[in-house]
Design an enzyme around this catalytic site. Structure first.
Site, short mmCIF file in Angstrom:
data_model
loop_
_atom_site.label_atom_id
_atom_site.label_comp_id
_atom_site.label_asym_id
_atom_site.label_seq_id
_atom_site.Cartn_x
_atom_site.Cartn_y
_atom_site.Cartn_z
N CYS A 2 0.85 -1.19 0.00
CA CYS A 2 0.00 0.00 0.00
C CYS A 2 0.89 1.24 0.00
O CYS A 2 2.06 1.20 0.34
CB CYS A 2 -0.86 0.03 1.26
N ARG A 27 4.32 1.25 -6.58
CA ARG A 27 4.32 0.24 -5.51
C ARG A 27 3.31 -0.86 -5.80
O ARG A 27 3.29 -1.88 -5.12
CB ARG A 27 4.01 0.89 -4.16
N TRP A 75 -2.93 -2.22 -1.57
CA TRP A 75 -2.52 -3.52 -2.10
C TRP A 75 -3.17 -4.52 -1.14
O TRP A 75 -2.70 -4.68 -0.01
CB TRP A 75 -1.00 -3.63 -2.09
N ASN A 101 -0.84 1.06 5.98
CA ASN A 101 -0.06 0.12 5.15
C ASN A 101 0.50 -0.92 6.12
O ASN A 101 1.27 -0.60 7.00
CB ASN A 101 1.08 0.85 4.42
N GLY A 102 0.06 -2.17 5.95
CA GLY A 102 0.59 -3.22 6.84
C GLY A 102 -0.48 -4.27 7.12
O GLY A 102 -1.48 -4.37 6.40
N GLU A 488 16.16 -22.94 -11.01
CA GLU A 488 15.75 -21.54 -10.85
C GLU A 488 16.93 -20.60 -11.12
O GLU A 488 16.78 -19.57 -11.79
CB GLU A 488 15.19 -21.32 -9.44
N LYS A 492 16.99 -17.65 -13.97
CA LYS A 492 17.32 -16.25 -13.67
C LYS A 492 18.39 -15.75 -14.63
O LYS A 492 18.28 -14.67 -15.21
CB LYS A 492 17.81 -16.12 -12.23
N GLU A 495 17.13 -15.52 -18.38
CA GLU A 495 16.04 -14.59 -18.72
C GLU A 495 16.46 -13.12 -18.58
O GLU A 495 15.84 -12.24 -19.18
CB GLU A 495 14.80 -14.86 -17.89
N HIS A 511 25.42 -38.67 -17.04
CA HIS A 511 24.51 -39.21 -18.06
C HIS A 511 24.47 -38.32 -19.30
O HIS A 511 23.46 -38.27 -19.99
CB HIS A 511 23.12 -39.38 -17.46
N LYS A 610 5.76 -9.59 -17.51
CA LYS A 610 5.70 -9.95 -16.09
C LYS A 610 4.62 -11.00 -15.85
O LYS A 610 4.76 -11.86 -15.01
CB LYS A 610 5.41 -8.71 -15.23
#
Ligand code: AGP
Length: 615
Positions: A2, A27, A75, A101-102, A488, A492, A495, A511, A610
């Site tokens: 938020c 944000r 948010w 905010n929280g 992963e 990263k 990409e 192998h 995204k």
């Protein structure tokens, strides 16, 4: 997260607050609102949607006069995005108004008590509970707003950055901070309040950043009065003269959103387990699971559907669920699952993992599963997203908006939610002893601090990146829980730096992939001291004997790998099942620095979006 904005001074508050909310749009948010005091009344407008929608609504429905006001971009964490749940929130009397905010963890028990005392609530939010708690304290203790806020905050558990004002005393704004950012801009007989300096930097670069557990009573013509929330001790404001420009403020002083989000992970993990991880009570609380516990207890199988990084989080979850909860798990690429006519039964639980909650393939997989009567549980980062709404139940990650296209804090918070879920079920099924359960919960609570320690390797990793930035290929190896982390790490790198990279289980080298090894092939190996350590060491020796160049992620204090690898990055020791939350950190930083050195667009890599909302 938020965004909050407040103003008290000699100018018209409306344009300052609206523009301030626009400055905080980066944000991420789903709704917006404003409250203005025009000398007599509080005029409030709020809506689901964008600040532009709020502007249109305000300019056609409320008086815009007044030099005192607060504004908010929400948010959602508690309560879906809609008009009623948007901020600001009134107290029942209509005299007090708040933005927040929280997350207030114990809002339900407070709400129950206030309801008994006759308070009524319009929204599902924790924030509306807080403003009515402040009102109740103010009335019962017969104190001013500042004191009422202080007493009330000593009764809440959670995180907050709040701004509150009282129609009966419109010469002040009261603010308080714990766990969420709050800055006060100090102008010439005017004050600004905001989540960061971007809403007021054009008016003043003199700012006070509240510390945790601090509150301030901001009165025109007076010095700011800072005090500790817990003990009333006076704190002295340290006024900073800001040198940041707008863009730097939005990125929190970091060069890219991705780096900012990598560094947000300790907070994001803590926010994600906040209220759920109850070490002292020896329990994990997850409403979406508790309300469907029979489904989970009778499940014959868990099928995890996801894409990209979320799919990697699912692979980590597979190890955790099967190891602790002894529930069979299959992890599927959603794009494959949706078309291969899979066998799905009503005894299956589908866990759909998605940061955006909008990925088309994952959404399609959910719909297929629901058509075949499976129970769908969503793990999303965006409240009210399509996948979150399509699922029968779910648990949100509280990572806050992830702006960088490359997922970082989404990955670690997804693993956090899935780990808590697996441990909860394992305990419920009697598969975990009390002592082991307690050990795992305690170590999870230690993880944010250990992530902070892992982040301290950043300068070393930047040096290592320099040596590998011109590579054309890279191999990532890991075993057990860290095999998905190897995948992963490779994702990263490819990409955001466009270097071809592959992840493999370390034992798979013989192998085929070992044919690739030569001095041109950097190999990143996760070799922490738990989980087949000796076998990974022998994999490293095989690579070294073929002139491979080795970057090893090891447990702090490791000597054996240090003698073999070309570069070593240490992470704190932890339980094997939680090690992905730490070993992924150096891999995120390595890919970040290499991409920056290759002048790639780190936050918006070429060809990527995204959220992949199309097939
Ligand atoms: C990962 O860094 C990418 N951004 C991408 O693989 C992403 O994880 C994937 O598209 C899934 O997105 P979701 O989590 O929003 O569903």
């Amino acid at each position: 997260m938020c965004g909050i904005v407040g103003y008290i001074g000699h100018r018209e508050a409306y344009p300052i607050i609206i523009k301030g909310l626009q400055r905080l749009e980066y944000r991420g948010y789903d709704s917006a609102g404003i409250a203005l005091y025009d000398g007599t009344d509080i005029n409030l407008a709020k809506t689901k949607g964008k600040v532009e929608d709020l502007k249109s609504l305000s300019e056609t429905s409320i008086s815009l006069n007044g030099s005192l006001g607060i504004g908010h971009t929400r948010w959602a964490t508690h309560g879906v995005p809609n008009h009623v749940n948007s901020h600001p929130h009134y107290s029942n009397s209509g005299d007090l108004v708040i933005i927040h905010n929280g997350i207030i963890e114990n809002y339900e028990s407070i709400k129950k008590e206030l309801t008994k005392r006759g308070y009524v609530f319009e929204s599902d939010t924790d924030t509306e509970v807080l403003i009515n708690l402040i009102e109740e304290v103010k009335k019962k203790e017969d104190v001013k707003l500042g004191k009422a806020v202080q007493i009330a905050l000593n009764q809440v558990v959670g995180a907050y950055a709040i701004a509150v004002f009282d129609r009966q005393k419109p010469d002040e704004i009261v603010v308080a901070k714990l766990g969420s950012p709050l800055a006060i801009g100090i102008g010439d007989n005017e004050f600004f309040v905001a989540s960061d300096a971007s809403p007021f930097i054009e008016f003043t670069n003199n700012a006070v950043y509240l510390e945790d557990e601090e509150m301030a009573i901001i009165r025109l013509g007076k010095e700011i009065k800072l005090r500790k929330i817990q003990n009333d001790a006076i704190a002295y404001p340290m006024v900073q003269e800001l040198q940041l420009n707008l863009e730097e403020i939005e990125k929190g002083g970091y060069d890219h959103f991705m780096l900012k989000e990598i560094y947000e992970q300790p907070r994001a993990i803590k926010d994600t387990f906040r209220g759920r991880l109850r070490v002292a009570e020896g329990m994990v609380k997850m409403a979406g699971v508790d309300q469907n516990i029979e489904k989970f207890m009778n499940a014959k199988r868990i099928i995890i559907v996801a894409c990209g990084t979320s799919w990697h989080a699912g692979l980590v979850a597979e190890y955790i669920f099967e190891n602790f909860a002894r529930i069979p798990v299959e992890v599927e690429y959603a794009s494959e699952f949706r078309y291969r006519n899979p066998v799905i039964t009503r005894d299956d639980i589908i866990i759909a993992i998605s940061q955006s909650g909008e990925t088309a393939d994952t959404l399609a997989a959910i719909k297929l599963a629901k058509e075949r009567d499976a129970f769908v549980f969503g793990v999303c980062n965006v409240v009210g997203s399509t996948i979150a709404r399509e699922a029968h139940a779910g648990a949100y990650t509280h990572a806050g908006p992830e702006i960088g296209v490359a997922s970082t804090k989404a990955f670690t918070t997804q693993i956090t939610v899935l780990t808590l879920l697996a441990l909860k079920l394992a305990k419920q099924k009697g598969e975990l002893s009390d002592s082991k359960f307690h050990e795992l919960l305690t170590e999870m609570e230690n993880i944010p601090a250990k992530v902070e320690l892992a982040l301290e390797s950043n300068p070393l990793i930047e040096i290592i990146a320099e040596a590998y930035k011109d590579s054309n290929n890279c191999l990532y190896l890991g075993r057990g829980y860290n095999f998905p982390v190897a995948l992963e790490g490779a994702l990263k790198l490819k990409e955001i730096s466009y270097i071809h990279a592959e992840g493999y289980p370390a034992a798979e080298m013989k192998h085929g992939p070992i044919a690739l090894i030569d001095e041109q092939m950097p190999v990143i190996v996760i070799a922490t001291n738990n989980g087949h350590y000796e076998k990974v060491v022998s994999n490293i020796q095989e690579i070294k004997s073929r002139n491979g160049r080795i970057i090893a992620v090891v447990t702090e204090g490791d000597q054996q790998v240090r003698e073999l690898a070309d570069h070593v990055v240490e992470v704190p020791d932890t339980i094997e099942s939680l090690s992905p939350l730490l070993t992924t950190i150096p891999l995120q930083l390595l890919s970040y620095h290499i991409a920056v050195m290759r002048n790639c667009n780190v936050d918006q890599p070429r060809n990527l979006a995204k959220s992949v909302t199309v097939e």
